[in-house]
Design a protein around this motif. Structure first.
Motif, PDB file in Angstrom:
ATOM      1  N   GLU A  29      19.496   3.590  10.156  1.00 43.97           N
ATOM      2  CA  GLU A  29      18.598   3.665   8.998  1.00 43.97           C
ATOM      3  C   GLU A  29      17.801   2.374   8.840  1.00 43.97           C
ATOM      4  OE1 GLU A  29      17.894   6.264   7.026  1.00 43.97           O
ATOM      5  OE2 GLU A  29      19.120   7.433   8.426  1.00 43.97           O
ATOM      6  N   LYS A  30      18.458   1.252   9.029  1.00 44.16           N
ATOM      7  CA  LYS A  30      17.797  -0.038   8.905  1.00 44.16           C
ATOM      8  C   LYS A  30      16.680  -0.176   9.940  1.00 44.16           C
ATOM      9  CE  LYS A  30      18.682  -4.979   9.502  1.00 44.16           C
ATOM     10  NZ  LYS A  30      19.702  -5.990   9.880  1.00 44.16           N
ATOM     11  N   GLN A  31      16.965   0.208  11.159  1.00 46.69           N
ATOM     12  CA  GLN A  31      15.979   0.100  12.225  1.00 46.69           C
ATOM     13  C   GLN A  31      14.792   1.041  11.985  1.00 46.69           C
ATOM     14  OE1 GLN A  31      15.864  -2.034  14.783  1.00 46.69           O
ATOM     15  NE2 GLN A  31      17.742  -3.021  14.034  1.00 46.69           N
ATOM     16  N   LEU A  32      15.078   2.247  11.487  1.00 48.66           N
ATOM     17  CA  LEU A  32      14.003   3.212  11.215  1.00 48.66           C
ATOM     18  C   LEU A  32      13.051   2.683  10.144  1.00 48.66           C
ATOM     19  CD1 LEU A  32      15.928   6.614  11.291  1.00 48.66           C
ATOM     20  CD2 LEU A  32      14.092   5.907  12.845  1.00 48.66           C
ATOM     21  N   LYS A  33      13.613   2.098   9.082  1.00 50.43           N
ATOM     22  CA  LYS A  33      12.781   1.566   7.990  1.00 50.43           C
ATOM     23  C   LYS A  33      11.948   0.399   8.480  1.00 50.43           C
ATOM     24  CE  LYS A  33      15.762   2.978   4.151  1.00 50.43           C
ATOM     25  NZ  LYS A  33      16.636   2.506   3.046  1.00 50.43           N
ATOM     26  N   GLU A  34      12.558  -0.496   9.238  1.00 42.31           N
ATOM     27  CA  GLU A  34      11.818  -1.650   9.738  1.00 42.31           C
ATOM     28  C   GLU A  34      10.674  -1.219  10.640  1.00 42.31           C
ATOM     29  OE1 GLU A  34      14.543  -4.283  11.627  1.00 42.31           O
ATOM     30  OE2 GLU A  34      15.454  -4.980   9.756  1.00 42.31           O
ATOM     31  N   TYR A  35      10.929  -0.233  11.504  1.00 34.99           N
ATOM     32  CA  TYR A  35       9.888   0.198  12.417  1.00 34.99           C
ATOM     33  C   TYR A  35       8.790   0.958  11.673  1.00 34.99           C
ATOM     34  CZ  TYR A  35       7.775   1.382  16.861  1.00 34.99           C
ATOM     35  OH  TYR A  35       6.899   1.458  17.911  1.00 34.99           O
ATOM     36  N   GLN A  36       9.206   1.714  10.645  1.00 32.69           N
ATOM     37  CA  GLN A  36       8.215   2.461   9.860  1.00 32.69           C
ATOM     38  C   GLN A  36       7.218   1.516   9.198  1.00 32.69           C
ATOM     39  OE1 GLN A  36       9.799   4.487   6.462  1.00 32.69           O
ATOM     40  NE2 GLN A  36       8.049   5.894   6.265  1.00 32.69           N
ATOM     41  N   HIS A  37       7.701   0.379   8.711  1.00 28.28           N
ATOM     42  CA  HIS A  37       6.847  -0.569   8.004  1.00 28.28           C
ATOM     43  C   HIS A  37       5.848  -1.268   8.920  1.00 28.28           C
ATOM     44  CE1 HIS A  37      10.074  -0.862   4.642  1.00 28.28           C
ATOM     45  NE2 HIS A  37       9.201   0.095   4.408  1.00 28.28           N
ATOM     46  N   LYS A  38       6.176  -1.375  10.206  1.00 24.11           N
ATOM     47  CA  LYS A  38       5.267  -2.097  11.103  1.00 24.11           C
ATOM     48  C   LYS A  38       4.593  -1.200  12.139  1.00 24.11           C
ATOM     49  CE  LYS A  38       8.960  -3.454  14.313  1.00 24.11           C
ATOM     50  NZ  LYS A  38       9.704  -4.579  14.916  1.00 24.11           N
ATOM     51  N   ALA A  39       4.955   0.100  12.156  1.00 28.46           N
ATOM     52  CA  ALA A  39       4.409   1.006  13.180  1.00 28.46           C
ATOM     53  C   ALA A  39       2.929   1.260  12.956  1.00 28.46           C
ATOM     54  CB  ALA A  39       5.177   2.326  13.174  1.00 28.46           C
ATOM     55  N   ASN A  40       2.186   1.360  14.028  1.00 25.93           N
ATOM     56  CA  ASN A  40       0.750   1.661  13.989  1.00 25.93           C
ATOM     57  C   ASN A  40       0.554   2.966  14.740  1.00 25.93           C
ATOM     58  OD1 ASN A  40      -1.994   1.605  13.755  1.00 25.93           O
ATOM     59  ND2 ASN A  40      -2.277  -0.353  14.810  1.00 25.93           N
ATOM     60  N   ILE A  41       0.599   4.090  13.996  1.00 28.30           N
ATOM     61  CA  ILE A  41       0.530   5.421  14.593  1.00 28.30           C
ATOM     62  C   ILE A  41      -0.868   5.989  14.358  1.00 28.30           C
ATOM     63  CG2 ILE A  41       1.551   7.739  14.663  1.00 28.30           C
ATOM     64  CD1 ILE A  41       3.496   5.563  15.439  1.00 28.30           C
ATOM     65  N   PRO A  42      -1.539   6.464  15.439  1.00 33.73           N
ATOM     66  CA  PRO A  42      -2.885   7.049  15.265  1.00 33.73           C
ATOM     67  C   PRO A  42      -2.859   8.150  14.199  1.00 33.73           C
ATOM     68  CG  PRO A  42      -2.388   6.774  17.591  1.00 33.73           C
ATOM     69  CD  PRO A  42      -1.133   6.465  16.843  1.00 33.73           C
ATOM     70  N   GLY A  43      -3.846   8.101  13.281  1.00 36.67           N
ATOM     71  CA  GLY A  43      -3.944   9.104  12.227  1.00 36.67           C
ATOM     72  C   GLY A  43      -3.316   8.668  10.920  1.00 36.67           C
ATOM     73  N   PHE A  44      -2.627   7.532  10.952  1.00 36.26           N
ATOM     74  CA  PHE A  44      -1.987   7.014   9.741  1.00 36.26           C
ATOM     75  C   PHE A  44      -2.339   5.540   9.582  1.00 36.26           C
ATOM     76  CE2 PHE A  44       0.622  10.481  11.273  1.00 36.26           C
ATOM     77  CZ  PHE A  44       0.825  11.249  10.130  1.00 36.26           C
ATOM     78  N   ARG A  45      -2.393   5.122   8.319  1.00 34.72           N
ATOM     79  CA  ARG A  45      -2.593   3.707   8.073  1.00 34.72           C
ATOM     80  C   ARG A  45      -1.374   2.939   8.552  1.00 34.72           C
ATOM     81  NH1 ARG A  45      -3.622   2.869   2.043  1.00 34.72           N
ATOM     82  NH2 ARG A  45      -2.295   4.728   1.888  1.00 34.72           N
ATOM     83  N   PRO A  46      -1.544   1.679   8.998  1.00 37.58           N
ATOM     84  CA  PRO A  46      -0.390   0.890   9.477  1.00 37.58           C
ATOM     85  C   PRO A  46       0.738   0.856   8.455  1.00 37.58           C
ATOM     86  CG  PRO A  46      -2.439  -0.253   9.974  1.00 37.58           C
ATOM     87  CD  PRO A  46      -2.813   0.932   9.119  1.00 37.58           C
ATOM     88  N   GLY A  47       1.916   1.236   8.906  1.00 37.41           N
ATOM     89  CA  GLY A  47       3.102   1.208   8.051  1.00 37.41           C
ATOM     90  C   GLY A  47       3.256   2.424   7.159  1.00 37.41           C
ATOM     91  N   LYS A  48       2.346   3.417   7.293  1.00 39.48           N
ATOM     92  CA  LYS A  48       2.393   4.581   6.391  1.00 39.48           C
ATOM     93  C   LYS A  48       2.763   5.875   7.108  1.00 39.48           C
ATOM     94  CE  LYS A  48       1.217   2.266   2.740  1.00 39.48           C
ATOM     95  NZ  LYS A  48       2.187   2.106   1.630  1.00 39.48           N
ATOM     96  N   ALA A  49       3.172   5.792   8.384  1.00 38.26           N
ATOM     97  CA  ALA A  49       3.578   7.008   9.093  1.00 38.26           C
ATOM     98  C   ALA A  49       4.863   7.549   8.481  1.00 38.26           C
ATOM     99  CB  ALA A  49       3.793   6.719  10.572  1.00 38.26           C
TER     100      ALA A  49
END
Length: 460
Positions: A29-49
């Motif tokens: 869970e900790k790793q998922l949250k950390e990656y979600q906050h910094k992930a840059n996924i096409p179609g989503f604003r950075p950290g908002k996937a």
């Protein structure tokens, strides 16, 4: 998390690490949250996937990493907490396979380990060893003086050869009619040392031979049927030597004689430096000291080598052989595999027994390796590399400039620590056993050294 150990015998065991979901899910869970906050996924604003998307993309990788991390932590915490002295590193048991990754699932990992044996040293004054002392006689000193005279002599051209001259010849292979064979073997200039000729008839031909002389010789008789020498002289493959015709035309191109140096101050200064040796008597004393030092070093090495080998063998140190073979294959697959591990294992086992012996002898005698021990080992090692024992060629300033940067390198420092350990162990062992001195001639000692080296190289 539940960690248990099952001992198969005194040296082999299996550690089972039972992991519940509560042991790894918080990390996932900790790793998922950390990656979600910094992930840059096409179609989503950075950290908002969406978290569900991140989990779908990377969840299994994070899950596997968290499970492995939890298993590793549980394993090594158990080893440290129970003060288990292991050999090598734990090897994952073949039964430990993850067939399916899923959240909220419990996993069991089993690790095979090899336990270090409880070594009890058996060393006392009843262990008797012989240390040799080599008698340096006048003949050895005189022979060394002769070698010095030859070594520092001067080569001069002479017209006719005598014993111990170097005769440079060209060689041409002849056909059955005594003519130079077209395309046959040829050497433009090859040396023949007259003193080494073993065939009496051939030697008689060379003694008194003149420059520019020509004669026919049997190449096999000349070089005493030494195929390596013939191959080297004529520049032909060794396998082709036996196909050569025996007769060769020989042409003497030049003859060199080594005129021995005179025993005078110029020679003394050239060999030992100005003013160190001033007459023949001092030269003999100096040579005797050097010969004594050389043989003393050789005798000490032979004694220490036999001492440690014998004492280690006497302890009969057991090892978890089957585990260590498995560990070698698992961790060093570039060197070990199921086909060669049995053959190559004994060398590793010998090294490990020596290591365990060294650890035990230091511990039993309350000896620790200090920084000054490491520096001393580095200094002696550097001196030996430069051949500077007993000389002023390497002063303290120069020695320090060499070893200081080297000791900052991990590989070199580790090597010096091992040397320091070996030095301490040898000194302790020598103080515990009985040593008998035995005087030998140089020939007798050399024969013993040769036998030792032959056995040692064969065993390795």
């Amino acid at each position: 998390m539940n960690v248990t150990i099952e001992k198969k015998d005194d040296l082999n065991a299996t550690i089972s690490v039972d992991i519940a979901s509560s042991d790894y899910l918080p990390e996932v869970e900790k790793q998922l949250k950390e990656y979600q906050h910094k992930a840059n996924i096409p179609g989503f604003r950075p950290g908002k996937a969406p978290k569900s998307m991140i989990e779908k993309m990377y969840g299994n990788t994070m899950l596997l990493e968290a499970i492995n991390s939890a298993a590793s932590k549980g394993l090594f915490d158990f080893i440290d907490g129970n003060k288990l002295n292991i050999l090598g590193q734990p090897v994952l048991n073949d039964e430990s396979k993850i067939d399916e990754l899923a959240k909220d699932k419990n996993y069991v990992f089993k690790f095979d380990i090899g336990l270090s044996p409880d070594v009890k040293l058996d060393i006392s004054a009843d262990d008797k060893f012989v240390k040799y002392s080599v008698l340096i006689d006048d003949k050895m000193v005189d022979d060394e003086i002769d070698r010095l005279k030859k070594r520092f002599g001067t080569l001069t051209d002479v017209e006719t050869a005598s014993d111990n001259d170097m005769v440079y010849c060209s060689f041409d292979e002849l056909d059955g009619s005594g003519n130079v064979l077209e395309g046959g073997a040829h050497a433009d200039s090859a040396p023949v040392l007259t003193s080494t000729l073993k065939n009496d008839a051939i030697k008689k031909m060379f003694i008194g031979i003149a420059k520019d002389a020509e004669l026919t010789v049997n190449i096999f008789e000349l070089f005493d049927n030494d195929e390596n020498e013939i191959s080297h002289v004529l520049g032909v493959q060794k396998v082709g030597v036996k196909d050569l015709g025996p007769d060769f035309k020989l042409h003497v191109k030049e003859i060199k004689r080594n005129d021995e140096a005179e025993l005078n101050q110029e020679l003394f200064d050239k060999v030992y430096g100005p003013g160190t040796v001033n007459n023949i008597d001092e030269l003999k004393v100096k040579i005797k000291e050097e010969l004594s030092g050389y043989f003393q070093t050789q005798a000490e090495h032979l004694f220490e080598h036999g001492l440690i080998d014998t004492l280690v063998a006497k302890q009969h140190i057991p090892l978890p052989d089957s585990f260590l073979k498995k560990w070698l294959i698992d961790r060093h697959a570039d060197k070990f595999n199921p086909e060669n591990v049995d053959h190559n294992y004994e060398h590793e086992a010998e090294y490990l027994r020596n290591h365990l012996f060294e650890e035990k002898i230091l511990a039993d005698n309350g000896v620790k390796i200090e920084e000054n021990d490491i520096r001393e080992a580095a200094i002696n090692y550097t001196k030996s590399m430069f051949g500077a024992y007993g000389t002023s060629g390497l002063n303290d300033e120069l020695l320090n400039s060499i070893i200081e940067p080297s000791l900052k390198k991990e590989d070199y420092r580790s090597k010096m620590i091992n040397l320091a350990v070996s030095n301490k162990v040898r000194n302790i062992a020598k103080s515990l056993v009985s040593v008998e001195m035995k005087e030998l001639t140089a020939d007798e000692f050399t024969a013993i050294i040769s036998e030792h080296n032959s056995k040692h190289h064969h065993n390795h």
